[in-house]
Design a protein around this motif. Structure first.
Motif, PDB file in Angstrom:
ATOM      1  N   GLY A   1       0.865  -1.171   0.094  1.00  0.00           N
ATOM      2  CA  GLY A   1      -0.104  -0.338   0.089  1.00  0.00           C
ATOM      3  C   GLY A   1       0.924   0.904  -0.114  1.00  0.00           C
ATOM      4  N   LEU A   2       2.189   1.338   0.464  1.00  0.00           N
ATOM      5  CA  LEU A   2       3.051   2.398   0.499  1.00  0.00           C
ATOM      6  C   LEU A   2       3.699   2.738  -0.633  1.00  0.00           C
ATOM      7  CD1 LEU A   2       4.877   4.130   2.245  1.00  0.00           C
ATOM      8  CD2 LEU A   2       6.612   2.167   2.260  1.00  0.00           C
ATOM      9  N   LEU A   3       3.845   1.502  -1.447  1.00  0.00           N
ATOM     10  CA  LEU A   3       4.416   1.249  -2.733  1.00  0.00           C
ATOM     11  C   LEU A   3       3.283   2.241  -3.703  1.00  0.00           C
ATOM     12  CD1 LEU A   3       6.630  -1.820  -2.843  1.00  0.00           C
ATOM     13  CD2 LEU A   3       7.356   1.026  -2.376  1.00  0.00           C
ATOM     14  N   VAL A   4       2.286   1.503  -3.604  1.00  0.00           N
ATOM     15  CA  VAL A   4       1.197   2.265  -4.359  1.00  0.00           C
ATOM     16  C   VAL A   4       0.804   3.273  -4.243  1.00  0.00           C
ATOM     17  CG1 VAL A   4      -1.710   2.238  -5.148  1.00  0.00           C
ATOM     18  CG2 VAL A   4       0.406  -0.444  -5.191  1.00  0.00           C
ATOM     19  N   THR A   5       0.607   3.837  -2.860  1.00  0.00           N
ATOM     20  CA  THR A   5       0.149   5.456  -2.096  1.00  0.00           C
ATOM     21  C   THR A   5       1.512   5.634  -2.851  1.00  0.00           C
ATOM     22  OG1 THR A   5      -0.960   5.047  -1.355  1.00  0.00           O
ATOM     23  CG2 THR A   5      -0.825   6.969  -0.266  1.00  0.00           C
ATOM     24  N   SER A   6       3.131   6.434  -2.813  1.00  0.00           N
ATOM     25  CA  SER A   6       4.055   6.583  -3.139  1.00  0.00           C
ATOM     26  C   SER A   6       4.101   6.948  -4.406  1.00  0.00           C
ATOM     27  CB  SER A   6       4.814   6.292  -2.849  1.00  0.00           C
ATOM     28  OG  SER A   6       6.084   7.025  -3.019  1.00  0.00           O
ATOM     29  N   ARG A   7       4.096   5.592  -5.575  1.00  0.00           N
ATOM     30  CA  ARG A   7       4.527   5.486  -7.329  1.00  0.00           C
ATOM     31  C   ARG A   7       3.137   7.012  -7.575  1.00  0.00           C
ATOM     32  NH1 ARG A   7       3.545   0.473  -9.771  1.00  0.00           N
ATOM     33  NH2 ARG A   7       0.645   0.805  -9.464  1.00  0.00           N
ATOM     34  N   LEU A   8       1.367   6.882  -7.126  1.00  0.00           N
ATOM     35  CA  LEU A   8       0.172   7.664  -7.423  1.00  0.00           C
ATOM     36  C   LEU A   8       0.124   9.055  -6.686  1.00  0.00           C
ATOM     37  CD1 LEU A   8      -2.528   4.922  -7.472  1.00  0.00           C
ATOM     38  CD2 LEU A   8      -1.169   5.947  -9.212  1.00  0.00           C
ATOM     39  N   ASP A   9       1.303   8.923  -5.836  1.00  0.00           N
ATOM     40  CA  ASP A   9       0.903  10.333  -4.853  1.00  0.00           C
ATOM     41  C   ASP A   9      -0.382  10.114  -4.247  1.00  0.00           C
ATOM     42  OD1 ASP A   9       1.584  12.978  -3.754  1.00  0.00           O
ATOM     43  OD2 ASP A   9       1.398  14.067  -5.318  1.00  0.00           O
ATOM     44  N   SER A  10      -1.164   9.674  -4.224  1.00  0.00           N
ATOM     45  CA  SER A  10      -2.734   9.553  -3.789  1.00  0.00           C
ATOM     46  C   SER A  10      -2.862   8.215  -3.036  1.00  0.00           C
ATOM     47  CB  SER A  10      -3.661   9.669  -5.127  1.00  0.00           C
ATOM     48  OG  SER A  10      -5.053  10.001  -4.961  1.00  0.00           O
ATOM     49  N   ALA A  11      -3.709   8.545  -2.589  1.00  0.00           N
ATOM     50  CA  ALA A  11      -4.876   7.256  -1.690  1.00  0.00           C
ATOM     51  C   ALA A  11      -5.449   7.042  -2.144  1.00  0.00           C
ATOM     52  CB  ALA A  11      -4.743   7.087   0.001  1.00  0.00           C
ATOM     53  N   GLN A  12      -5.939   6.129  -3.332  1.00  0.00           N
ATOM     54  CA  GLN A  12      -7.292   6.290  -4.234  1.00  0.00           C
ATOM     55  C   GLN A  12      -7.710   5.068  -3.263  1.00  0.00           C
ATOM     56  OE1 GLN A  12      -8.435   7.886  -6.579  1.00  0.00           O
ATOM     57  NE2 GLN A  12      -6.196   8.379  -6.997  1.00  0.00           N
ATOM     58  N   PRO A  13      -9.528   5.481  -2.549  1.00  0.00           N
ATOM     59  CA  PRO A  13      -9.904   4.947  -1.873  1.00  0.00           C
ATOM     60  C   PRO A  13     -10.755   2.905  -2.182  1.00  0.00           C
ATOM     61  CG  PRO A  13     -11.320   7.237  -2.208  1.00  0.00           C
ATOM     62  CD  PRO A  13     -10.314   6.482  -2.716  1.00  0.00           C
ATOM     63  N   ASN A  14     -10.329   3.429  -3.513  1.00  0.00           N
ATOM     64  CA  ASN A  14     -10.443   1.823  -4.734  1.00  0.00           C
ATOM     65  C   ASN A  14      -9.203   1.392  -4.885  1.00  0.00           C
ATOM     66  OD1 ASN A  14      -9.908   4.032  -6.081  1.00  0.00           O
ATOM     67  ND2 ASN A  14     -11.628   3.004  -7.875  1.00  0.00           N
ATOM     68  N   ALA A  15      -7.902   1.327  -4.397  1.00  0.00           N
ATOM     69  CA  ALA A  15      -7.139   0.936  -4.700  1.00  0.00           C
ATOM     70  C   ALA A  15      -6.618  -0.673  -4.085  1.00  0.00           C
ATOM     71  CB  ALA A  15      -6.034   1.874  -3.970  1.00  0.00           C
ATOM     72  N   GLY A  16      -6.172  -1.484  -5.221  1.00  0.00           N
ATOM     73  CA  GLY A  16      -6.115  -2.653  -4.725  1.00  0.00           C
ATOM     74  C   GLY A  16      -7.275  -3.637  -5.347  1.00  0.00           C
ATOM     75  N   ILE A  17      -7.833  -3.491  -6.009  1.00  0.00           N
ATOM     76  CA  ILE A  17      -9.352  -4.189  -6.137  1.00  0.00           C
ATOM     77  C   ILE A  17      -8.350  -4.958  -7.159  1.00  0.00           C
ATOM     78  CG2 ILE A  17     -11.094  -4.513  -7.819  1.00  0.00           C
ATOM     79  CD1 ILE A  17     -11.903  -1.598  -6.736  1.00  0.00           C
ATOM     80  N   SER A  18      -8.914  -6.088  -6.950  1.00  0.00           N
ATOM     81  CA  SER A  18      -8.162  -7.745  -7.571  1.00  0.00           C
ATOM     82  C   SER A  18      -6.400  -8.306  -7.479  1.00  0.00           C
ATOM     83  CB  SER A  18      -8.408  -7.409  -9.277  1.00  0.00           C
ATOM     84  OG  SER A  18      -7.972  -7.173 -10.054  1.00  0.00           O
ATOM     85  N   TYR A  19      -5.903  -7.423  -6.236  1.00  0.00           N
ATOM     86  CA  TYR A  19      -4.723  -7.266  -6.632  1.00  0.00           C
ATOM     87  C   TYR A  19      -4.853  -9.193  -5.072  1.00  0.00           C
ATOM     88  CZ  TYR A  19      -2.351  -2.958  -6.920  1.00  0.00           C
ATOM     89  OH  TYR A  19      -2.312  -1.503  -8.361  1.00  0.00           O
ATOM     90  N   GLU A  20      -5.721  -9.821  -4.888  1.00  0.00           N
ATOM     91  CA  GLU A  20      -5.744 -10.979  -4.427  1.00  0.00           C
ATOM     92  C   GLU A  20      -5.740 -11.883  -5.700  1.00  0.00           C
ATOM     93  OE1 GLU A  20     -10.027  -9.200  -4.811  1.00  0.00           O
ATOM     94  OE2 GLU A  20      -8.360  -8.543  -3.679  1.00  0.00           O
ATOM     95  N   LEU A  21      -5.642 -11.400  -6.122  1.00  0.00           N
ATOM     96  CA  LEU A  21      -5.676 -12.402  -7.738  1.00  0.00           C
ATOM     97  C   LEU A  21      -4.879 -13.186  -8.226  1.00  0.00           C
ATOM     98  CD1 LEU A  21      -9.607 -11.897  -9.345  1.00  0.00           C
ATOM     99  CD2 LEU A  21      -9.050 -13.059  -7.885  1.00  0.00           C
ATOM    100  N   ASP A  22      -4.073 -11.338  -8.595  1.00  0.00           N
ATOM    101  CA  ASP A  22      -2.760 -11.331  -8.752  1.00  0.00           C
ATOM    102  C   ASP A  22      -2.039 -11.434  -7.886  1.00  0.00           C
ATOM    103  OD1 ASP A  22      -3.373 -10.140 -11.221  1.00  0.00           O
ATOM    104  OD2 ASP A  22      -2.739  -8.339 -11.056  1.00  0.00           O
ATOM    105  N   SER A  23      -2.260 -11.951  -7.219  1.00  0.00           N
ATOM    106  CA  SER A  23      -1.275 -12.615  -6.011  1.00  0.00           C
ATOM    107  C   SER A  23      -1.143 -14.519  -6.033  1.00  0.00           C
ATOM    108  CB  SER A  23      -1.003 -11.628  -4.536  1.00  0.00           C
ATOM    109  OG  SER A  23      -0.865 -12.739  -3.388  1.00  0.00           O
ATOM    110  N   ILE A  24      -2.223 -14.325  -5.780  1.00  0.00           N
ATOM    111  CA  ILE A  24      -2.966 -15.683  -5.698  1.00  0.00           C
ATOM    112  C   ILE A  24      -2.023 -16.308  -6.948  1.00  0.00           C
ATOM    113  CG2 ILE A  24      -4.465 -17.761  -6.056  1.00  0.00           C
ATOM    114  CD1 ILE A  24      -6.490 -15.258  -4.320  1.00  0.00           C
ATOM    115  N   ALA A  25      -2.716 -16.023  -8.331  1.00  0.00           N
ATOM    116  CA  ALA A  25      -1.923 -16.267  -9.195  1.00  0.00           C
ATOM    117  C   ALA A  25      -0.441 -16.549  -9.342  1.00  0.00           C
ATOM    118  CB  ALA A  25      -2.302 -15.077 -10.501  1.00  0.00           C
TER     119      ALA A  25
END
Length: 324
Positions: A235-259
C-alpha cells in the motif's frame, strides 16, 4: 527412468520456460516491450505484487489463503496518506498530532499487521475457514478505507514521500530495492529458520505437526500478521507512486497475488513451494499485464485472460500433486 527425470526437470523450470515464451511472443508482437523504460516500468509494477505475494506464499504454504490483501493494501495506504497530510485532530481537547513520514509509514504497516493478526486469530481461535475469514476481512478493510477517506482520494503527499514509489537508488528503482529486500528476508526465514520449517511442516501435515510439538495456532497467526504487514508495504508503494491514496486501490490484487503464488509452483494444498518460485510467478503476471496493455487489449478481456491463466495454473498444480 529417463522420462521421469526429464519430466522432473521440466516441472522445475516450467515457470522460467513460460516466462521465456511469453517475453519472446510479446517482443515479436510489440516493438515497445523490450525498451529499457518499459522493462523498468514492469519491474516497478511487479514490486507491489512481489511484496503481497511473498506474504501470500507463506500463508498458502500452511494450506491457507488470504483474500483480503487488496483491501488491506488500500486501507494501509489511505491511513499512511491521511496521517502524513492531515495528522490527527482532537477538537474537544484542542489537540493536533502531526506525523513524520516514518511515523505515517509505520502506522500504515502496523495497521496491516493488526488486520492480518486478527484474521489469523479468527481462523485459529474460532476455526473459521481461511477463505471465509479473509473474505470477511476484505469487506471490513474496504469499508474502513471508505470511512477513512470519505470516498475521496488523499493527494499531495510531498516529494520526499514520493521517493518510495518513484525514486531511484544506484540506478535501480526504489520499489525494486524494497521488494528485493523483502524476498531476501523471506528466503532466509523459509530456508534457514525454525519458523520456516514449521510453516512447511504445518502445510505438509498439520496433525503430524501438532503431535511433534509445533504450536500450529501461533505459527499461523504469525504468518497472517507478516502477510498483513507486507500488504501494508504494498500500500505504501502504490500510494507513493500515484501520490494519492485511492479509496478503490488494490481491487483484484488478491487475484494477481494468488496467481503469482500458484504459477510459481506453490501447492494450494500447502507444504510445497518456494519464495523464488513466487517471484517468477509475479514476473510472469506483471509481464502478461504489461503485454496486454501494449497490445491494446480491452481491460475486460485482460480479466478473462488472467482468470484463465489462474485456472490453468491450478489445474497444473493438481496434476502435479497426483503424480507426486
Amino acid at each position: 527412468m529417463n522420462i521421469a527425470l526429464y519430466k522432473s526437470r521440466l516441472l522445475r523450470f516450467q515457470s522460467l520456460i513460460a516466462l521465456f515464451i511469453l517475453c519472446l511472443g510479446l517482443s515479436i508482437l510489440s516493438d515497445k516491450f523490450l525498451t529499457v523504460s518499459n522493462l523498468w516500468n514492469v519491474m516497478r509494477q511487479i514490486s507491489v505484487n512481489i511484496c503481497i505475494s511473498t506474504g501470500m506464499t507463506l500463508i498458502v504454504l500452511t494450506a491457507g489463503i488470504d483474500l483480503s490483501v487488496g483491501s488491506v493494501l488500500a486501507l494501509c495506504g489511505a491511513i499512511t496518506a491521511g496521517l502524513l497530510k492531515n495528522g490527527i485532530e482532537i477538537p474537544s481537547n484542542n489537540l493536533y498530532i502531526g506525523f513524520t513520514i516514518l511515523g505515517a509509514v509505520l502506522a500504515g504497516v502496523l495497521t496491516g499487521s493488526a488486520l492480518g493478526a486478527f484474521s489469523g486469530f479468527t481462523i485459529t481461535r474460532f476455526k473459521v475457514p481461511p477463505f471465509v475469514a479473509t473474505l470477511a476481512m476484505l469487506t471490513v478493510a474496504r469499508g474502513l478505507t471508505m470511512l477513512w477517506t470519505q470516498g475521496f482520494p488523499i493527494s499531495g503527499l510531498g516529494d520526499k514521500f514520493l521517493y518510495f514509489g518513484t525514486g531511484w537508488f544506484l540506478g535501480i528503482p526504489v520499489p525494486v530495492w524494497i521488494s528485493g529486500i523483502i524476498v531476501a528476508v523471506a528466503l532466509f526465514v523459509t530456508n534457514k529458520t525454525r519458523l520456516g520449517r514449521y510453516i512447511y511442516a504445518i502445510g505438509g501435515n498439520e496433525s503430524a505437526a501438532k503431535l511433534s510439538g509445533i504450536n500450529v495456532n501461533k505459527v499461523k497467526i504469525i504468518v497472517y500478521t507478516i502477510a498483513g504487514a507486507l500488504a501494508g508495504i504494498g500500500g505504501l508503494l502504490v500510494t507513493s507512486r500515484l501520490d494519492s491514496a485511492q479509496p478503490n486501490a488494490g481491487i483484484s490484487y488478491e487475484l494477481d497475488s494468488i496467481a503469482a503464488v500458484v504459477i510459481g509452483g506453490t501447492s494450494l494444498s500447502g507444504g510445497r513451494g518456494s519464495i523464488l518460485g513466487t517471484v517468477q510467478g509475479a514476473i510472469i503476471i506483471g509481464v502478461l499485464n504489461n503485454g496486454l496493455v501494449l497490445l491494446n487489449v480491452s481491460p475486460f478481456w485482460q480479466q478473462v485472460v488472467k482468470g484463465l491463466v489462474i485456472l490453468l495454473a491450478v489445474i497444473i498444480d493438481k496434476s502435479n500433486s497426483k503424480n507426486d
